[in-house]
Design a protein around this motif. Structure first.
Motif, PDB file in Angstrom:
ATOM      1  N   ARG A 172       8.352 -21.387 -15.030  1.00  0.00           N
ATOM      2  CA  ARG A 172       7.346 -21.039 -14.017  1.00  0.00           C
ATOM      3  C   ARG A 172       7.922 -20.989 -12.600  1.00  0.00           C
ATOM      4  O   ARG A 172       7.329 -20.380 -11.714  1.00  0.00           O
ATOM      5  N   ARG A 173       9.063 -21.614 -12.358  1.00  0.00           N
ATOM      6  CA  ARG A 173       9.704 -21.499 -11.040  1.00  0.00           C
ATOM      7  C   ARG A 173      10.507 -20.196 -11.018  1.00  0.00           C
ATOM      8  O   ARG A 173      11.430 -20.021 -11.806  1.00  0.00           O
ATOM      9  N   LYS A 174      10.165 -19.299 -10.118  1.00  0.00           N
ATOM     10  CA  LYS A 174      10.684 -17.941 -10.160  1.00  0.00           C
ATOM     11  C   LYS A 174      11.894 -17.716  -9.244  1.00  0.00           C
ATOM     12  O   LYS A 174      12.115 -18.442  -8.280  1.00  0.00           O
ATOM     13  N   ALA A 175      12.650 -16.664  -9.573  1.00  0.00           N
ATOM     14  CA  ALA A 175      13.863 -16.322  -8.834  1.00  0.00           C
ATOM     15  C   ALA A 175      13.654 -15.172  -7.862  1.00  0.00           C
ATOM     16  O   ALA A 175      14.550 -14.858  -7.076  1.00  0.00           O
ATOM     17  N   MET A 176      12.476 -14.540  -7.911  1.00  0.00           N
ATOM     18  CA  MET A 176      12.221 -13.405  -7.030  1.00  0.00           C
ATOM     19  C   MET A 176      10.734 -13.316  -6.738  1.00  0.00           C
ATOM     20  O   MET A 176       9.897 -13.585  -7.602  1.00  0.00           O
ATOM     21  N   LEU A 177      10.413 -12.964  -5.503  1.00  0.00           N
ATOM     22  CA  LEU A 177       9.033 -12.715  -5.093  1.00  0.00           C
ATOM     23  C   LEU A 177       8.930 -11.296  -4.571  1.00  0.00           C
ATOM     24  O   LEU A 177       9.724 -10.872  -3.734  1.00  0.00           O
ATOM     25  N   ASN A 236      15.650 -22.052  -2.257  1.00  0.00           N
ATOM     26  CA  ASN A 236      15.924 -22.395  -3.651  1.00  0.00           C
ATOM     27  C   ASN A 236      16.570 -21.242  -4.406  1.00  0.00           C
ATOM     28  O   ASN A 236      16.507 -21.180  -5.635  1.00  0.00           O
ATOM     29  N   GLY A 237      17.191 -20.332  -3.659  1.00  0.00           N
ATOM     30  CA  GLY A 237      17.961 -19.252  -4.270  1.00  0.00           C
ATOM     31  C   GLY A 237      17.177 -18.008  -4.625  1.00  0.00           C
ATOM     32  O   GLY A 237      17.710 -17.103  -5.261  1.00  0.00           O
ATOM     33  N   GLY A 238      15.898 -17.949  -4.244  1.00  0.00           N
ATOM     34  CA  GLY A 238      15.075 -16.788  -4.575  1.00  0.00           C
ATOM     35  C   GLY A 238      15.317 -15.603  -3.650  1.00  0.00           C
ATOM     36  O   GLY A 238      15.799 -15.755  -2.525  1.00  0.00           O
ATOM     37  N   HIS A 239      14.958 -14.432  -4.130  1.00  0.00           N
ATOM     38  CA  HIS A 239      15.072 -13.187  -3.354  1.00  0.00           C
ATOM     39  C   HIS A 239      13.662 -12.683  -3.084  1.00  0.00           C
ATOM     40  O   HIS A 239      12.804 -12.718  -3.972  1.00  0.00           O
ATOM     41  N   THR A 240      13.405 -12.204  -1.865  1.00  0.00           N
ATOM     42  CA  THR A 240      12.045 -11.831  -1.484  1.00  0.00           C
ATOM     43  C   THR A 240      11.972 -10.391  -0.999  1.00  0.00           C
ATOM     44  O   THR A 240      12.805  -9.945  -0.201  1.00  0.00           O
ATOM     45  N   ALA A 277      -0.318 -21.624  -2.228  1.00  0.00           N
ATOM     46  CA  ALA A 277      -0.686 -21.785  -3.638  1.00  0.00           C
ATOM     47  C   ALA A 277       0.408 -21.252  -4.555  1.00  0.00           C
ATOM     48  O   ALA A 277       0.600 -21.758  -5.668  1.00  0.00           O
ATOM     49  N   LEU A 278       1.133 -20.234  -4.108  1.00  0.00           N
ATOM     50  CA  LEU A 278       2.188 -19.644  -4.932  1.00  0.00           C
ATOM     51  C   LEU A 278       3.358 -20.598  -5.116  1.00  0.00           C
ATOM     52  O   LEU A 278       4.111 -20.466  -6.083  1.00  0.00           O
ATOM     53  N   LEU A 279       3.503 -21.551  -4.214  1.00  0.00           N
ATOM     54  CA  LEU A 279       4.520 -22.591  -4.391  1.00  0.00           C
ATOM     55  C   LEU A 279       4.013 -23.694  -5.310  1.00  0.00           C
ATOM     56  O   LEU A 279       4.733 -24.162  -6.186  1.00  0.00           O
ATOM     57  N   TYR A 280       2.761 -24.079  -5.136  1.00  0.00           N
ATOM     58  CA  TYR A 280       2.208 -25.134  -5.988  1.00  0.00           C
ATOM     59  C   TYR A 280       2.197 -24.723  -7.452  1.00  0.00           C
ATOM     60  O   TYR A 280       2.488 -25.536  -8.329  1.00  0.00           O
ATOM     61  N   ILE A 281       1.851 -23.463  -7.733  1.00  0.00           N
ATOM     62  CA  ILE A 281       1.803 -23.065  -9.141  1.00  0.00           C
ATOM     63  C   ILE A 281       3.200 -22.930  -9.752  1.00  0.00           C
ATOM     64  O   ILE A 281       3.333 -22.839 -10.976  1.00  0.00           O
ATOM     65  N   GLN A 282       4.231 -22.961  -8.902  1.00  0.00           N
ATOM     66  CA  GLN A 282       5.599 -23.015  -9.413  1.00  0.00           C
ATOM     67  C   GLN A 282       6.079 -24.465  -9.562  1.00  0.00           C
ATOM     68  O   GLN A 282       7.202 -24.707 -10.004  1.00  0.00           O
ATOM     69  N   GLY A 283       5.217 -25.419  -9.164  1.00  0.00           N
ATOM     70  CA  GLY A 283       5.558 -26.819  -9.322  1.00  0.00           C
ATOM     71  C   GLY A 283       6.168 -27.478  -8.107  1.00  0.00           C
ATOM     72  O   GLY A 283       6.569 -28.651  -8.170  1.00  0.00           O
ATOM     73  N   TYR A 284       6.242 -26.776  -6.986  1.00  0.00           N
ATOM     74  CA  TYR A 284       6.753 -27.390  -5.759  1.00  0.00           C
ATOM     75  C   TYR A 284       5.727 -28.368  -5.193  1.00  0.00           C
ATOM     76  O   TYR A 284       4.527 -28.077  -5.181  1.00  0.00           O
ATOM     77  N   THR A 285       6.203 -29.497  -4.696  1.00  0.00           N
ATOM     78  CA  THR A 285       5.340 -30.394  -3.942  1.00  0.00           C
ATOM     79  C   THR A 285       5.461 -30.034  -2.468  1.00  0.00           C
ATOM     80  O   THR A 285       6.416 -29.367  -2.056  1.00  0.00           O
ATOM     81  N   ILE A 291       8.020 -17.921   1.794  1.00  0.00           N
ATOM     82  CA  ILE A 291       9.280 -17.169   1.841  1.00  0.00           C
ATOM     83  C   ILE A 291      10.461 -18.116   2.046  1.00  0.00           C
ATOM     84  O   ILE A 291      11.482 -18.035   1.345  1.00  0.00           O
ATOM     85  N   ALA A 292      10.334 -19.027   3.014  1.00  0.00           N
ATOM     86  CA  ALA A 292      11.440 -19.931   3.320  1.00  0.00           C
ATOM     87  C   ALA A 292      11.795 -20.825   2.143  1.00  0.00           C
ATOM     88  O   ALA A 292      12.982 -21.062   1.857  1.00  0.00           O
ATOM     89  N   THR A 293      10.781 -21.325   1.439  1.00  0.00           N
ATOM     90  CA  THR A 293      11.034 -22.239   0.324  1.00  0.00           C
ATOM     91  C   THR A 293      11.679 -21.522  -0.848  1.00  0.00           C
ATOM     92  O   THR A 293      12.631 -22.040  -1.466  1.00  0.00           O
ATOM     93  N   MET A 294      11.197 -20.326  -1.163  1.00  0.00           N
ATOM     94  CA  MET A 294      11.810 -19.591  -2.271  1.00  0.00           C
ATOM     95  C   MET A 294      13.249 -19.213  -1.942  1.00  0.00           C
ATOM     96  O   MET A 294      14.141 -19.309  -2.796  1.00  0.00           O
TER      97      MET A 294
END
Length: 290
Positions: free
Chosen positions: A74-79, A163-167, A277-285, A157-160
């Motif tokens: 559920r934690r994603k690599a791209m938004l 954590n190595g994500g691409h936006t 909410a998009l961070l919470y549903i990925q499990g981020y606190t 955006i900053a959090t993803m």
């Protein structure tokens, strides 16, 4: 295992422990984990309950969103995100039209197009045609005076990215706005339509081909392919009918304050929360937000 995430509006922060634990007990879930007190909590469970949507409907009446998804991946690599009424609170073309004196007519077309009642490309062409002759400087005026950012966007955006994500910001609107919004929020790249301008005025035409539903899907495929990211590792967010393709293609398609016909076709619906909410549903606190 599956994860149930409950979300309240950050402005109200009224997600009560009793609501979370009542659903957890009814569904035989594990210990509740608070991602942000009063705003977001989650618990694990072995199966998706048969009354999932009945529970969702009941919680909507309490101002609470409910998302159920597989725990694994559920934690994603791209938004990939829509812009108008998603990352920002406005429809840019409606704001331009208001200053051009054709606001009500354009707003009506926009609403019908976003609800899937009109062909997007045809509706965009018609609306842009009504802007013919509008001074180019009005674009900067709209950006300066009328655009507001949806809460949680910069954190998302900053959090993803941290954590190595691409936006990617992908908009059926215009580059004049999308590039400014993408720069402000920190997106890695952007795609949008180009308004044609001559002698400092809008020509009433948009460059072809128009970036609509199919182009948003193509962008998801192109960028994820280039980066070697599987579609199930992508999160997409939008609110209109032209977003449905990419919402369905992504591993997690989020309908954010979406038109009813759009939300009805998505399993992840956020009506009360903001972009955090998009961070919470990925499990981020909240402590993990960048």
């Amino acid at each position: 295992m599956y994860i149930a995430t409950l979300l309240a509006s950050p402005a109200r922060a009224d997600l009560g422990r009793a609501i979370v634990e009542s659903l957890r007990d009814a569904w035989g879930g594990g210990e509740a984990r608070w991602l942000n007190p009063g705003i977001a909590a989650e618990f694990a469970m072995p199966v998706i309950p048969a009354n999932r949507w009945e529970a969702w409907e009941g919680l909507q009446g309490l101002g609470v969103d409910l998302v159920v998804q597989e725990e694994d991946g559920r934690r994603k690599a791209m938004l990939i995100a829509d812009m108008d009424s998603t990352m920002i609170g406005q429809e840019c073309i409606d704001e331009l039209a208001d200053l051009a004196g054709v606001g009500p007519r354009v707003a009506e077309i926009t609403a019908r197009a976003m609800n899937g009642e009109l062909d997007f490309e045809g509706a965009l062409t018609e609306r842009v045609g009504l802007l013919k002759g509008l001074p180019e400087k009005v674009i900067d005026q709209v950006l300066r005076e009328r655009i507001t950012y949806t809460p949680g966007g910069r954190e998302l955006i900053a959090t993803m990215k941290a954590n190595g994500g691409h936006t990617v910001l992908v908009s059926g609107g215009f580059t004049n706005f999308a590039e400014a919004v993408a720069a402000h929020l920190g997106f890695d790249e952007t795609r949008a339509n180009t308004l044609l301008i001559e002698d400092g005025k809008l020509t009433g035409k948009v460059a072809q081909p128009i970036l609509g539903r199919e182009a948003k899907m193509a962008t998801l495929r192109e960028v994820s392919g280039r980066l070697g990211i599987r579609h199930d590792r992508v999160m997409a967010v939008g609110d209109g009918a032209n977003d449905l393709g990419m919402l369905g293609l992504a591993g997690a398609g989020v309908a954010l304050h979406a038109k009813p016909r759009v939300a009805a076709q998505c399993d992840i619906r956020v009506n009360h929360g903001d972009l955090s909410a998009l961070l919470y549903i990925q499990g981020y606190t909240v402590d993990e937000f960048a």
